[in-house]
Design a protein around this motif. Sequence first.
Motif, PDB file in Angstrom:
ATOM      1  N   ARG A  68      -9.760  -5.529  -0.427  1.00 50.95           N
ATOM      2  CA  ARG A  68      -9.376  -5.519   0.860  1.00 50.95           C
ATOM      3  C   ARG A  68      -9.741  -6.901   1.289  1.00 50.95           C
ATOM      4  NH1 ARG A  68     -10.124   0.382   1.310  1.00 50.95           N
ATOM      5  NH2 ARG A  68      -8.165   1.461   0.746  1.00 50.95           N
ATOM      6  N   PHE A  69     -11.171  -6.923   1.137  1.00 50.85           N
ATOM      7  CA  PHE A  69     -11.766  -8.245   1.797  1.00 50.85           C
ATOM      8  C   PHE A  69     -11.082  -9.526   1.280  1.00 50.85           C
ATOM      9  CE2 PHE A  69     -14.428 -11.709   1.639  1.00 50.85           C
ATOM     10  CZ  PHE A  69     -14.971 -12.041   2.902  1.00 50.85           C
ATOM     11  N   TRP A  70     -10.768  -9.647  -0.068  1.00 54.55           N
ATOM     12  CA  TRP A  70     -10.220 -10.976  -0.457  1.00 54.55           C
ATOM     13  C   TRP A  70      -8.742 -10.877  -0.285  1.00 54.55           C
ATOM     14  CZ3 TRP A  70     -13.135 -14.837  -0.782  1.00 54.55           C
ATOM     15  CH2 TRP A  70     -14.250 -14.651  -1.121  1.00 54.55           C
ATOM     16  N   PRO A 100     -15.057   3.247  -3.966  1.00 52.57           N
ATOM     17  CA  PRO A 100     -14.854   2.284  -2.684  1.00 52.57           C
ATOM     18  C   PRO A 100     -15.315   0.997  -2.459  1.00 52.57           C
ATOM     19  CG  PRO A 100     -16.054   4.661  -2.394  1.00 52.57           C
ATOM     20  CD  PRO A 100     -15.783   4.473  -4.100  1.00 52.57           C
ATOM     21  N   GLN A 101     -16.378   0.648  -3.131  1.00 52.11           N
ATOM     22  CA  GLN A 101     -16.915  -0.695  -3.127  1.00 52.11           C
ATOM     23  C   GLN A 101     -16.033  -1.719  -3.856  1.00 52.11           C
ATOM     24  OE1 GLN A 101     -21.019  -0.944  -4.548  1.00 52.11           O
ATOM     25  NE2 GLN A 101     -20.500  -3.334  -4.972  1.00 52.11           N
ATOM     26  N   GLN A 145       0.962  -1.218  -0.171  1.00 54.35           N
ATOM     27  CA  GLN A 145      -0.049   0.007  -0.160  1.00 54.35           C
ATOM     28  C   GLN A 145       0.892   1.026   0.029  1.00 54.35           C
ATOM     29  OE1 GLN A 145      -3.859  -0.520   2.384  1.00 54.35           O
ATOM     30  NE2 GLN A 145      -2.515  -2.239   3.312  1.00 54.35           N
ATOM     31  N   ILE A 159     -12.732 -21.265  -2.336  1.00 55.07           N
ATOM     32  CA  ILE A 159     -13.472 -19.982  -2.229  1.00 55.07           C
ATOM     33  C   ILE A 159     -12.770 -18.826  -3.100  1.00 55.07           C
ATOM     34  CG2 ILE A 159     -14.155 -18.284  -0.433  1.00 55.07           C
ATOM     35  CD1 ILE A 159     -14.153 -20.503   1.537  1.00 55.07           C
ATOM     36  N   ARG A 169     -12.736  -1.132  -3.955  1.00 58.38           N
ATOM     37  CA  ARG A 169     -11.658  -1.247  -3.117  1.00 58.38           C
ATOM     38  C   ARG A 169     -11.835  -2.238  -1.770  1.00 58.38           C
ATOM     39  NH1 ARG A 169      -8.334   3.406  -3.976  1.00 58.38           N
ATOM     40  NH2 ARG A 169      -7.907   3.745  -2.082  1.00 58.38           N
ATOM     41  N   ALA A 170     -13.094  -2.090  -1.405  1.00 60.61           N
ATOM     42  CA  ALA A 170     -13.525  -2.867  -0.117  1.00 60.61           C
ATOM     43  C   ALA A 170     -13.400  -4.599  -0.607  1.00 60.61           C
ATOM     44  CB  ALA A 170     -14.924  -2.601   0.395  1.00 60.61           C
ATOM     45  N   LYS A 206      -4.821 -14.783   5.510  1.00 58.14           N
ATOM     46  CA  LYS A 206      -5.265 -15.453   6.525  1.00 58.14           C
ATOM     47  C   LYS A 206      -5.253 -16.957   6.328  1.00 58.14           C
ATOM     48  CE  LYS A 206      -7.671 -12.039   9.335  1.00 58.14           C
ATOM     49  NZ  LYS A 206      -8.916 -11.040   9.657  1.00 58.14           N
ATOM     50  N   ASP A 238      -7.360  -9.915   2.505  1.00 59.46           N
ATOM     51  CA  ASP A 238      -7.436 -10.385   3.946  1.00 59.46           C
ATOM     52  C   ASP A 238      -7.746 -11.778   4.055  1.00 59.46           C
ATOM     53  OD1 ASP A 238      -7.609  -9.595   6.850  1.00 59.46           O
ATOM     54  OD2 ASP A 238      -9.525 -10.477   6.541  1.00 59.46           O
ATOM     55  N   PHE A 239      -8.552 -12.212   3.377  1.00 59.36           N
ATOM     56  CA  PHE A 239      -9.053 -13.584   3.264  1.00 59.36           C
ATOM     57  C   PHE A 239      -7.972 -14.660   3.020  1.00 59.36           C
ATOM     58  CE2 PHE A 239     -10.704 -17.483   1.394  1.00 59.36           C
ATOM     59  CZ  PHE A 239     -11.297 -18.227   2.224  1.00 59.36           C
TER      60      PHE A 239
END
Lengths: 235, 235
Positions: A110-112, A103-104, A86, A150, A106-107, A118, A114-115
């Motif tokens: 970020r979600f994927w 923004p959507q 970043q 997934i 971008r979210a 992890k 993070d997934f």
Amino acid sequence: MSMNKELVEPTMGKENGNVVVLDFWASPYAMRTKIALREKGVEFEVQEEDLWNKSELLLKSNPVHKKVPVLIHNNTSIPESLVQVQYIDETWTEAASFFPTDPQSRATARFWTDFADKTISFEGGKKIWGNKKGEEQEKGKKEFIESLKILEAELGDKSYFGGETFGYVDIALVPFYSWFYALEKCGDFSVEAECPNIVAWGKRCVERNSVAASLPESEKVYQQVLKLRQIFGVE
Amino acid sequence: MSMNKELVEPTMGKENGNVVVLDFWASPYAMRTKIALREKGVEFEVQEEDLWNKSELLLKSNPVHKKVPVLIHNNTSIPESLVQVQYIDETWTEAASFFPTDPQSRATARFWTDFADKTISFEGGKKIWGNKKGEEQEKGKKEFIESLKILEAELGDKSYFGGETFGYVDIALVPFYSWFYALEKCGDFSVEAECPNIVAWGKRCVERNSVAASLPESEKVYQQVLKLRQIFGVE
């Protein structure tokens, strides 16, 4: 958000001060940082670390985690690969951003990321290569394949996770593609049989100079994993 | 980056479509989202979830994790609290950003949020309240206090983690302040004795309307933790 590597001359690092990556060649996390710098056309110096005898510079520049990669730019050290990606995106803005603009989307990126971070992680993979054949390894394989499926479903038939453009999720995930062969050999399974789209996506990513230059050969990773198995007493 | 709550009228949500938070009042993660929305002056509806009997809407809107909070905006659902906080920041840009503008300070904010998220977490706290007095609980307390001391050192004598302005790290961490009392009661220790600056910072944050409106009473959290201890068979 197109990232035409041909258009970006690798001179921005020099113009913007010295850029150093404290690296370990097989670290998927360090690969992220090198891909990001190369996508932006930033010149950088790699300083290879011996993870069993870490340099004073590594300990000093990442006192909290003491881990590679560390990005050093203008004498400021930035730990943590995703923070670095970043930072690189926001510092070298002449080249296209790794993120979409709305923004959507971008979210979603970020979600994927993070997934993926992890689940398809060094620790996740270690449940496969860090165990002999048996119940624990089977559990590790099951978790790994379920998570990858997934991601396969999210990828669908898109070229990259964000659509037509190589971006944040791809940078975060593709380094683990270089570990698939080692996991397959240790766990006796085929990623391609389980997730053909993910493997096709990995091959597509490796066609990019930034990725090709940052990912090691699968066989070399496998030999490293065999060494790790000895160190951790697996065989 | 000043966030003057008085200047932001709570009407932006309506102008920008319906905003709903699938919530559980004691969830520190859901508190982050509510604080962020309130800092931006966004009107929103809270839909309380029964975590032992999750709604169809929750399962449908967060199929990967099936967890609160979920932010629903214009019929799009966004899971994961930190993804939500960033989405809120980038969607309602009339109010000040949660982030500083220079890439280096942004990287610092992301680094400490990630650190706080991984250490001062529900799972981290559960090592204290989820165990009877004994070795496991002591280990949990030690880890918790060590991490909090690292955050205390980073905070220093600044008002907020970013300096004079309440921002991303504060939003991510302050919800756990409402759990300190429960952890202290279960673990028989004083956070203030260990980390006086963190407690002073927590009190400072609660002076903000956004935080005060989003954090439950410490005693109520403690009663909830006692229920959780029964559910998990601790007592």
